[in-house]
Design a protein around this motif. Structure first.
Motif, PDB file in Angstrom:
ATOM      1  N   PRO A 266     135.083   6.211  44.727  1.00  0.00           N
ATOM      2  CA  PRO A 266     134.267   7.404  45.025  1.00  0.00           C
ATOM      3  C   PRO A 266     135.079   8.632  45.433  1.00  0.00           C
ATOM      4  O   PRO A 266     134.596   9.762  45.314  1.00  0.00           O
ATOM      5  CB  PRO A 266     133.361   6.926  46.165  1.00  0.00           C
ATOM      6  N   ASP A 267     136.316   8.423  45.900  1.00  0.00           N
ATOM      7  CA  ASP A 267     137.169   9.563  46.270  1.00  0.00           C
ATOM      8  C   ASP A 267     138.026  10.069  45.124  1.00  0.00           C
ATOM      9  O   ASP A 267     138.830  10.990  45.291  1.00  0.00           O
ATOM     10  CB  ASP A 267     138.086   9.167  47.432  1.00  0.00           C
ATOM     11  N   GLY A 268     137.885   9.456  43.940  1.00  0.00           N
ATOM     12  CA  GLY A 268     138.634   9.911  42.782  1.00  0.00           C
ATOM     13  C   GLY A 268     139.989   9.280  42.608  1.00  0.00           C
ATOM     14  O   GLY A 268     140.766   9.699  41.738  1.00  0.00           O
ATOM     15  N   ASN A 269     140.310   8.259  43.410  1.00  0.00           N
ATOM     16  CA  ASN A 269     141.586   7.567  43.286  1.00  0.00           C
ATOM     17  C   ASN A 269     141.470   6.407  42.303  1.00  0.00           C
ATOM     18  O   ASN A 269     140.408   5.778  42.189  1.00  0.00           O
ATOM     19  CB  ASN A 269     142.017   7.027  44.655  1.00  0.00           C
ATOM     20  N   HIS A 270     142.578   6.133  41.605  1.00  0.00           N
ATOM     21  CA  HIS A 270     142.556   5.017  40.666  1.00  0.00           C
ATOM     22  C   HIS A 270     142.177   3.734  41.384  1.00  0.00           C
ATOM     23  O   HIS A 270     142.629   3.461  42.503  1.00  0.00           O
ATOM     24  CB  HIS A 270     143.920   4.857  40.006  1.00  0.00           C
ATOM     25  N   SER A 271     141.340   2.924  40.734  1.00  0.00           N
ATOM     26  CA  SER A 271     140.823   1.720  41.379  1.00  0.00           C
ATOM     27  C   SER A 271     140.872   0.539  40.425  1.00  0.00           C
ATOM     28  O   SER A 271     140.608   0.684  39.223  1.00  0.00           O
ATOM     29  CB  SER A 271     139.383   1.947  41.837  1.00  0.00           C
ATOM     30  N   THR A 272     141.212  -0.631  40.981  1.00  0.00           N
ATOM     31  CA  THR A 272     141.137  -1.877  40.231  1.00  0.00           C
ATOM     32  C   THR A 272     139.989  -2.754  40.720  1.00  0.00           C
ATOM     33  O   THR A 272     139.869  -3.903  40.299  1.00  0.00           O
ATOM     34  CB  THR A 272     142.457  -2.664  40.345  1.00  0.00           C
ATOM     35  N   ALA A 273     139.163  -2.222  41.581  1.00  0.00           N
ATOM     36  CA  ALA A 273     138.022  -2.979  42.099  1.00  0.00           C
ATOM     37  C   ALA A 273     136.990  -3.176  40.990  1.00  0.00           C
ATOM     38  O   ALA A 273     136.705  -2.246  40.211  1.00  0.00           O
ATOM     39  CB  ALA A 273     137.397  -2.263  43.285  1.00  0.00           C
ATOM     40  N   LEU A 274     136.431  -4.353  40.929  1.00  0.00           N
ATOM     41  CA  LEU A 274     135.487  -4.663  39.860  1.00  0.00           C
ATOM     42  C   LEU A 274     134.293  -3.716  39.827  1.00  0.00           C
ATOM     43  O   LEU A 274     133.927  -3.241  38.739  1.00  0.00           O
ATOM     44  CB  LEU A 274     135.022  -6.118  39.975  1.00  0.00           C
ATOM     45  N   PRO A 275     133.641  -3.383  40.942  1.00  0.00           N
ATOM     46  CA  PRO A 275     132.502  -2.460  40.849  1.00  0.00           C
ATOM     47  C   PRO A 275     132.873  -1.114  40.229  1.00  0.00           C
ATOM     48  O   PRO A 275     132.080  -0.536  39.462  1.00  0.00           O
ATOM     49  CB  PRO A 275     132.054  -2.313  42.308  1.00  0.00           C
ATOM     50  N   ASP A 276     134.058  -0.605  40.544  1.00  0.00           N
ATOM     51  CA  ASP A 276     134.481   0.675  39.976  1.00  0.00           C
ATOM     52  C   ASP A 276     134.777   0.531  38.482  1.00  0.00           C
ATOM     53  O   ASP A 276     134.489   1.441  37.686  1.00  0.00           O
ATOM     54  CB  ASP A 276     135.720   1.190  40.703  1.00  0.00           C
ATOM     55  N   ARG A 277     135.336  -0.598  38.095  1.00  0.00           N
ATOM     56  CA  ARG A 277     135.588  -0.832  36.669  1.00  0.00           C
ATOM     57  C   ARG A 277     134.285  -0.916  35.890  1.00  0.00           C
ATOM     58  O   ARG A 277     134.156  -0.362  34.789  1.00  0.00           O
ATOM     59  CB  ARG A 277     136.404  -2.113  36.497  1.00  0.00           C
ATOM     60  N   LEU A 278     133.293  -1.590  36.446  1.00  0.00           N
ATOM     61  CA  LEU A 278     132.004  -1.696  35.774  1.00  0.00           C
ATOM     62  C   LEU A 278     131.339  -0.329  35.674  1.00  0.00           C
ATOM     63  O   LEU A 278     130.716  -0.005  34.645  1.00  0.00           O
ATOM     64  CB  LEU A 278     131.105  -2.682  36.524  1.00  0.00           C
ATOM     65  N   ALA A 279     131.462   0.480  36.709  1.00  0.00           N
ATOM     66  CA  ALA A 279     130.882   1.821  36.681  1.00  0.00           C
ATOM     67  C   ALA A 279     131.552   2.682  35.614  1.00  0.00           C
ATOM     68  O   ALA A 279     130.882   3.483  34.936  1.00  0.00           O
ATOM     69  CB  ALA A 279     131.023   2.476  38.054  1.00  0.00           C
ATOM     70  N   ALA A 280     132.878   2.522  35.428  1.00  0.00           N
ATOM     71  CA  ALA A 280     133.585   3.292  34.404  1.00  0.00           C
ATOM     72  C   ALA A 280     133.097   2.918  33.006  1.00  0.00           C
ATOM     73  O   ALA A 280     132.946   3.787  32.129  1.00  0.00           O
ATOM     74  CB  ALA A 280     135.089   3.057  34.526  1.00  0.00           C
ATOM     75  N   ILE A 281     132.848   1.642  32.778  1.00  0.00           N
ATOM     76  CA  ILE A 281     132.323   1.204  31.479  1.00  0.00           C
ATOM     77  C   ILE A 281     130.937   1.785  31.259  1.00  0.00           C
ATOM     78  O   ILE A 281     130.611   2.273  30.160  1.00  0.00           O
ATOM     79  CB  ILE A 281     132.296  -0.339  31.410  1.00  0.00           C
ATOM     80  N   GLU A 282     130.116   1.753  32.291  1.00  0.00           N
ATOM     81  CA  GLU A 282     128.753   2.289  32.171  1.00  0.00           C
ATOM     82  C   GLU A 282     128.784   3.780  31.843  1.00  0.00           C
ATOM     83  O   GLU A 282     128.035   4.253  30.979  1.00  0.00           O
ATOM     84  CB  GLU A 282     127.993   2.053  33.471  1.00  0.00           C
ATOM     85  N   ARG A 283     129.657   4.548  32.515  1.00  0.00           N
ATOM     86  CA  ARG A 283     129.768   5.978  32.229  1.00  0.00           C
ATOM     87  C   ARG A 283     130.208   6.227  30.800  1.00  0.00           C
ATOM     88  O   ARG A 283     129.680   7.122  30.118  1.00  0.00           O
ATOM     89  CB  ARG A 283     130.758   6.638  33.208  1.00  0.00           C
TER      90      ARG A 283
END
Length: 293
Positions: A266-283
């Motif tokens: 949410p702060d715009g930093n690169h993330s390897t967390a699964l929820p952030d990865r799933l959100a990137a795919i959805e976007r």
């Protein structure tokens, strides 16, 4: 335009949720990469980097592609699967034929066969396969495998494979499409002669246009009609709808992408967390796939 999602370098326990997210986002399929092991010392350098080091680490996970595909097929409904790329000539012919055929059956025919000759001599040596003849053996293998996948009696007496009539089962419900990877003259010729498509990776838009032209030249030389021949590539460029439309006008039918690798928190930093990865795919599905498909 069809979109494929690459899942190389993903955590093994992320593969199922990433694949399911790709299906929800509208991806046509996912592509699984292939390596057998990481030698402590490589006998030859990696040919595509300045320092000879491969772009992965000793602890990078490389799940077996056909086991992975069979599992992902069981938890998805329409998603297709390909390899990016599998090195069949590091194995024996019948092990490859059986593994690919079984995955095609268990997935309901959702498998494509992305192949290349490989670069890692150490893998060939440990698997008991000749590295020096891998190109010619791959060509002969691509002649024989589609015959074995028919389920009919097959007999072959070639330079590298020699067997009397036999048949394997189970066999795929439909012919398995063969996608040839690589950007050498030999790869283009192999794709034009044996393939149903070609795959290239990590090109600038300008280089992609040149590569596509070279593939078309190889198809013309082989007397092949480009209609029905898949051209899939990945681009070194920011997501841009007009760019994707442009490469589509050149004859590109598929884009290989991995939006989960660019995930941010949410702060715009690169993330390897699964929820952030799933959100990137959805976007990516909402902002790129939906407008183009």
């Amino acid at each position: 335009m069809r979109f494929w999602m690459g899942i190389a370098f993903a955590d093994s326990d992320h593969l199922v949720p990433l694949g399911q997210a790709a299906e929800r986002a509208g991806f046509h399929g996912v592509a699984i990469s292939d390596h057998i092991f990481y030698p402590q010392e490589f006998s030859e350098p990696y040919p595509y980097s300045d320092d000879g080091a491969p772009p992965y680490q000793p602890d990078t996970a490389w799940p077996d592609p056909w086991v992975t595909i069979s599992h992902l097929a069981a938890v998805t409904e329409r998603l297709r699967f390909s390899t990016n790329v599998y090195v069949p000539v590091a194995r024996d012919l019948f092990t490859v034929a059986k593994a690919v055929s079984t995955a095609a059956v268990l997935s309901g025919g959702r498998v494509e066969f992305g192949v290349g000759p490989g670069w890692c001599r150490d893998e060939f040596d440990q698997m008991g396969q000749d590295f020096a003849t891998r190109g010619r053996r791959l060509n002969e293998m691509l002649e024989v495998l589609p015959q074995l996948w028919t389920g009919e009696w097959v007999e072959h007496h070639g330079e590298f494979f020699d067997f009397d009539p036999l048949r394997i089962a189970p066999t795929p419900p439909d012919p398995i499409r063969i996608i040839v990877g690589g950007h050498s003259t030999a790869a283009y010729r192999r794709a034009a002669r044996y393939g149903d498509g070609w795959l290239g990776v990590l090109y600038t838009p300008e280089e992609a246009e040149r590569r596509v032209g070279e593939v078309h030249e190889a198809l013309e030389a082989a007397g092949r009609d480009p209609d029905g021949f898949d051209l899939t590539l990945s681009l070194l460029a920011r997501d841009d709808l007009d760019l994707y439309r442009h490469v589509g006008s050149l004859g590109v039918t598929g884009i290989l992408h991995a939006p989960w690798m660019l995930a941010t928190d949410p702060d715009g930093n690169h993330s390897t967390a699964l929820p952030d990865r799933l959100a990137a795919i959805e976007r990516f599905g909402a902002e790129v796939i939906a407008p183009l498909t």
